[in-house]
Design an enzyme around this catalytic site. Structure first.
Site, mmCIF file in Angstrom:
data_model
loop_
_atom_site.group_PDB
_atom_site.id
_atom_site.type_symbol
_atom_site.label_atom_id
_atom_site.label_comp_id
_atom_site.label_asym_id
_atom_site.label_seq_id
_atom_site.Cartn_x
_atom_site.Cartn_y
_atom_site.Cartn_z
ATOM 1 N N GLU A 126 57.960 30.336 66.765
ATOM 2 C CA GLU A 126 58.153 31.793 66.818
ATOM 3 C C GLU A 126 58.184 32.215 68.283
ATOM 4 O OE1 GLU A 126 55.036 33.603 64.541
ATOM 5 O OE2 GLU A 126 55.500 32.429 62.743
ATOM 6 N N ARG A 267 89.114 4.155 87.975
ATOM 7 C CA ARG A 267 89.200 4.953 89.202
ATOM 8 C C ARG A 267 89.286 4.058 90.439
ATOM 9 N NH1 ARG A 267 90.536 9.657 91.679
ATOM 10 N NH2 ARG A 267 89.028 10.247 93.304
ATOM 11 N N GLN A 278 79.182 -2.486 94.790
ATOM 12 C CA GLN A 278 77.876 -2.891 94.268
ATOM 13 C C GLN A 278 76.942 -1.693 94.064
ATOM 14 O OE1 GLN A 278 75.212 -5.426 96.608
ATOM 15 N NE2 GLN A 278 75.404 -6.926 94.950
ATOM 16 N N GLY A 339 81.794 11.225 89.725
ATOM 17 C CA GLY A 339 81.972 12.114 90.873
ATOM 18 C C GLY A 339 82.366 13.504 90.408
ATOM 19 N N GLY A 340 83.284 14.136 91.135
ATOM 20 C CA GLY A 340 83.712 15.502 90.816
ATOM 21 C C GLY A 340 84.323 15.611 89.433
ATOM 22 N N GLU A 363 61.018 19.592 69.073
ATOM 23 C CA GLU A 363 60.039 18.774 68.344
ATOM 24 C C GLU A 363 58.870 18.386 69.254
ATOM 25 O OE1 GLU A 363 61.397 15.996 65.369
ATOM 26 O OE2 GLU A 363 63.296 17.082 65.229
HETATM 27 C C1 LIG Z 1 68.037 24.435 70.666
HETATM 28 C C2 LIG Z 1 66.677 24.521 70.075
HETATM 29 C C3 LIG Z 1 66.494 24.183 68.744
HETATM 30 C C4 LIG Z 1 65.220 24.291 68.168
HETATM 31 N N1 LIG Z 1 65.086 23.996 66.839
HETATM 32 C C5 LIG Z 1 63.877 24.241 66.242
HETATM 33 C C6 LIG Z 1 63.717 24.090 64.831
HETATM 34 O O1 LIG Z 1 64.631 23.691 64.134
HETATM 35 N N2 LIG Z 1 62.516 24.401 64.289
HETATM 36 C C7 LIG Z 1 61.472 24.839 65.027
HETATM 37 O O2 LIG Z 1 60.421 25.105 64.466
HETATM 38 N N3 LIG Z 1 61.591 24.961 66.366
HETATM 39 C C8 LIG Z 1 62.762 24.689 66.986
HETATM 40 N N4 LIG Z 1 62.886 24.851 68.359
HETATM 41 C C9 LIG Z 1 61.742 25.257 69.129
HETATM 42 C C10 LIG Z 1 61.160 24.156 70.013
HETATM 43 O O3 LIG Z 1 60.471 23.220 69.248
HETATM 44 C C11 LIG Z 1 60.295 24.816 71.078
HETATM 45 O O4 LIG Z 1 61.182 25.405 71.991
HETATM 46 C C12 LIG Z 1 59.356 23.877 71.781
HETATM 47 O O5 LIG Z 1 58.359 23.449 70.923
HETATM 48 C C13 LIG Z 1 58.718 24.471 73.022
HETATM 49 O O6 LIG Z 1 58.235 25.749 72.825
HETATM 50 P P1 LIG Z 1 58.614 26.937 73.840
HETATM 51 O O7 LIG Z 1 60.069 26.882 73.989
HETATM 52 O O8 LIG Z 1 58.033 28.166 73.329
HETATM 53 O O9 LIG Z 1 58.007 26.534 75.193
HETATM 54 P P2 LIG Z 1 56.510 26.844 75.729
HETATM 55 O O10 LIG Z 1 55.548 26.366 74.728
HETATM 56 O O11 LIG Z 1 56.448 28.244 76.154
HETATM 57 O O12 LIG Z 1 56.459 25.902 76.974
HETATM 58 C C14 LIG Z 1 56.923 26.282 78.289
HETATM 59 C C15 LIG Z 1 56.582 25.139 79.240
HETATM 60 O O13 LIG Z 1 55.171 24.989 79.290
HETATM 61 C C16 LIG Z 1 54.801 23.673 78.989
HETATM 62 N N5 LIG Z 1 53.540 23.656 78.256
HETATM 63 C C17 LIG Z 1 53.162 24.441 77.213
HETATM 64 N N6 LIG Z 1 51.942 24.104 76.796
HETATM 65 C C18 LIG Z 1 51.518 23.111 77.577
HETATM 66 C C19 LIG Z 1 50.334 22.329 77.659
HETATM 67 N N7 LIG Z 1 49.348 22.510 76.780
HETATM 68 N N8 LIG Z 1 50.247 21.380 78.602
HETATM 69 C C20 LIG Z 1 51.273 21.174 79.474
HETATM 70 N N9 LIG Z 1 52.400 21.863 79.455
HETATM 71 C C21 LIG Z 1 52.538 22.821 78.523
HETATM 72 C C22 LIG Z 1 55.927 23.158 78.138
HETATM 73 O O14 LIG Z 1 56.005 21.752 78.143
HETATM 74 C C23 LIG Z 1 57.112 23.807 78.795
HETATM 75 O O15 LIG Z 1 57.502 23.042 79.886
HETATM 76 C C24 LIG Z 1 64.145 24.720 68.943
HETATM 77 C C25 LIG Z 1 64.328 25.025 70.286
HETATM 78 C C26 LIG Z 1 65.567 24.937 70.854
HETATM 79 C C27 LIG Z 1 65.726 25.304 72.285
#
Ligand SMILES: Cc1cc2nc3c(=O)[nH]c(=O)nc-3n(C[C@H](O)[C@H](O)[C@H](O)COP(=O)(O)OP(=O)(O)OC[C@H]3O[C@@H](n4cnc5c(N)ncnc54)[C@H](O)[C@@H]3O)c2cc1C
Lengths: 384, 268
Positions: A126, A267, A278, A339-340, A363
């Site tokens: 969410e 290329r 290499q 490259g480009g 995930e």
């Molecule tokens: C294209 C796409 C498809 C998706 N599909 C699904 C889906 O099908 N179902 C679903 O439920 N979700 C889905 N998601 C959601 C996805 O799982 C979340 O984006 C993800 O879990 C990260 O949550 P956030 O984006 O809110 O990041 P945040 O939790 O806000 O994290 C921001 C940053 O803080 C870091 N961070 C947060 N907490 C910690 C901690 N405790 N320690 C260290 N670092 C931390 C994170 O690693 C990240 O770098 C999707 C997301 C995208 C972008």
């Protein structure tokens, strides 16, 4: 490298490879550019019986497991990571039913997913709850024989396209993480709508949407497992599905490497093919070694999952973490080899880099994977 | 309805390299595939089967060739064909299109009642387009070549669209008959997993010379009167005339040349 696949697994892999080469490669760029959902490919997948490779035979599947899921995801990703995720996200939405569904629920939902008639999706995230899944605010209120859902899920892969959704919602806020439950919700249920389709950096063939629940009433029979098991359902699902994300990453990396090797032989600069330098050969050698290492780890974990190992959280997280980091590095290097030209949209390689990035995020971000791995390590030490 | 599809295993021409020293084809290591035109034949048979109902229609794939040709038959089964028959015998070796047509026709007779035989328009390794028509002639049944659409098919009667250089003809024919198909007719499906598993478990019925009522003199090399004198690529058709210049001039030139054509046609 020979991974001692079974005859049936080789068949699955070869068929997925054929579909990737003959059907996906020709349309990958267009779906990326126009951000269109690849229904025609989903149809081919269905006709080829590939949608149910990880589903029990009893429910119309092939009877394979995580390994088959990985083989198909990898081969499709080699051609297009975005199209591959439409298949793999269905698996993510289906695993909760496979793992926690009762026979009635399985009978009702698995055959149509196995035959490819329906796609599935999994909804946990969410706006305010990403890595911190425990912060979800969507609620499911019990009312007689029903639950009534309210709240908004964000960034749900296959959102709007899938027919079957497994959704995590709070049934008892007071209990915190133990107060979440998992539900199966069908598209078309009154009170269940979709938000706008997101515009993304990569995997643009896949659809990512909000799920909006507004007094959405579903029968009690749609509860998966028991009340309060929501996060267990989610975590056990991720344990099984993360090798699939790893396989997506391996496929994307392999696809980029294939292009880089081919291009390097065509290329010419300084009167020679660039493959004769290499400096470039060493890059290609490193890329190939990393891809193979990622594949080996991914397959090992998939096999571990399939042998029924009880606790696979650590290994599953390792595969996803390692393979996705490899994919990011290898796809970046593939652009360097071109490259480009690699930077131009006329060539397919930049797309691989854009597609690779998501595997480090969804995930569970790679930081969260490291948390999981470290936590398990420390627990093991405690146990002695 | 019984449908028989005749298919041939051929070397994958995309794979073939020319030996730069001898200028001959390097066949070693070249993959074998189902003759691409035969894929359309298989697909058309499967579509007719789907149209008429799977229970009442049987698709048998038939191939003459060495034992490896069973792989080609398996591919057809993995797409959905019901049965496979391989005609394989030393006595068949060295057959030209005449002997091949004869042998396949005898094999088809051996299989019993059939309603429709489908062949690809030609094989990519010989390009003769003779075997399909040869089978029909030997069996003494109607043939429709270069079919681009199955319009209608029912017990005893079928209607096809046949491609010609100018357009197409609609031909109605009694069954049994033989058709050869062109690539415009359909898009062949990919195999399915269940089909592949079935194909892996199936075995082809193998027919040899002794299983057939044949004239041994008409088989194999000795039954093949064809002698190849020379192989060459026919000259490419020359392109049309390109009119260049200012638009009014072009229009005038075009009008004149149309007039010429009209006059010469009306004279004949
Ligand atoms: C294209 C796409 C498809 C998706 N599909 C699904 C889906 O099908 N179902 C679903 O439920 N979700 C889905 N998601 C959601 C996805 O799982 C979340 O984006 C993800 O879990 C990260 O949550 P956030 O984006 O809110 O990041 P945040 O939790 O806000 O994290 C921001 C940053 O803080 C870091 N961070 C947060 N907490 C910690 C901690 N405790 N320690 C260290 N670092 C931390 C994170 O690693 C990240 O770098 C999707 C997301 C995208 C972008």
């Amino acid at each position: 490298m020979d991974y001692l696949l079974t005859e049936q697994q080789i068949m699955v892999r070869d068929l997925a490879r054929k579909i990737a080469k003959e059907k996906i490669t020709p349309v990958a760029a267009e779906h990326d550019e126009k951000e269109t959902f690849p229904w025609e490919i989903m149809k081919v997948m269905a006709e080829s019986d590939l949608c149910g490779v990880y589903i029990e035979e009893k429910y119309g599947g092939l009877g394979g497991g995580a390994m088959e899921l990985c083989l198909v995801t990898e081969e499709l990703s080699r051609a297009c990571g975005g199209i591959a995720i439409c298949f793999a996200a269905t698996a993510l939405g289906t695993y909760p039913i496979i793992l926690f569904g009762n026979d009635e629920q399985k009978q009702k939902y698995l055959p149509d997913i196995a035959s490819g008639k329906k796609l599935a999706a999994f909804a946990l995230t969410e706006a305010g709850a990403g890595s911190d899944a425990g912060a979800i605010a969507t609620t499911a209120r019990k009312e007689g024989d029903h639950y009534v859902l309210n709240g908004v899920k964000q960034w749900i892969t296959n959102g709007g396209e899938a027919e079957v959704y497994t959704v995590i919602a709070m049934t008892d806020r007071e209990k915190g993480a133990r107060g979440a439950s998992a539900f199966i919700i069908e598209k078309g249920t009154p009170g269940f709508d979709f938000g706008k389709k997101e515009k993304k950096l990569g995997i643009r063939a896949s659809a990512t949407r909000e799920l909006v629940f507004n007094e959405c009433k579903i029968p009690k029979a749609n509860l998966l497992g028991r009340e309060g098991m929501g996060f267990i359902v989610a975590m056990k699902t991720f344990d099984k599905s993360r090798p699939g994300v790893a396989a997506q990453a391996v496929g994307i990396a392999q696809g980029a490497l294939d292009h880089a090797v081919k291009y390097s032989r065509e290329r010419k600069q300084f009167g020679k093919t660039i493959s004769s330098f290499q400096g470039l050969q060493f890059m290609l050698a490193d890329m190939a070694t990393e891809v193979e290492a990622a594949r080996a780890l991914t397959y090992s974990v998939a096999k571990m999952v399939d042998t029924g190992a009880k606790d696979v959280s650590k290994e599953s997280a390792m595969a996803k973490l390692f393979a996705s980091d490899v994919a990011m590095k290898v796809t970046t290097d593939a652009i360097q080899v071109l490259g480009g030209y690699g930077y131009m949209r006329d060539y397919p390689v930049e797309k691989y880099m854009r597609d690779a990035k998501i595997t480090q995020i969804y995930e569970g971000t790679n930081q969260i994977q490291r948390n999981v791995i470290a936590l398990e390590l420390l627990k093991e030490q405690l146990r002695g | 309805m019984n449908i028989i599809v005749c298919i041939k295993q051929v070397p994958d021409t995309q794979d073939i390299r020319i030996n730069p020293e001898t200028n001959t084809l390097m066949r070693e290591g070249v993959q074998s595939i189902v003759n691409p035109f035969d894929m359309y034949a298989i697909e058309e048979a499967l579509r007719i089967k789907e149209r008429l109902g799977a229970a009442s229609t049987k698709v048998t794939v038939l191939s003459m060739g060495p034992s490896q040709a069973e792989e080609a038959l398996r591919e057809a089964v993995s797409m959905g064909a019901d049965e496979m028959v391989l005609m394989s015998d030393r006595a068949f070796a060295g057959s030209d299109t005449w002997a091949t047509s004869y042998t396949l026709a005898k094999g088809i007779q051996k299989l019993g009642k059939f309603d429709l035989i489908i062949c690809g328009k030609q094989a990519i390794d010989g390009d003769t387009a003779q075997v399909g028509p040869g089978i029909a002639a030997t069996l003494d049944i109607p043939q429709v070549t270069y079919v681009k659409k199955t319009e209608d098919i029912k017990e005893g009667l079928a209607k096809f669209e046949r491609m010609t250089e100018e357009g197409y003809e609609v031909i109605e024919t009694p069954l049994p008959c033989l058709i050869t198909v062109v690539k415009e007719i359909n898009i062949p499906r990919l195999p399915s997993l269940k089909g592949k598993i079935k194909a892996k478990q199936s075995k082809a019925t193998v027919l040899g010379a002794k299983d057939l009522e044949v004239d041994p003199d008409r088989l194999g090399l000795q039954g093949s009167p064809t002698a190849v004198k020379k192989i060459f690529t026919p000259p490419k058709r020359t392109g049309g005339q390109v009119l260049q210049g200012e638009v009014p001039d072009i229009v005038n030139k075009l009008a004149d040349s149309i007039k010429d054509v009209v006059i010469s046609v009306s004279k004949t």
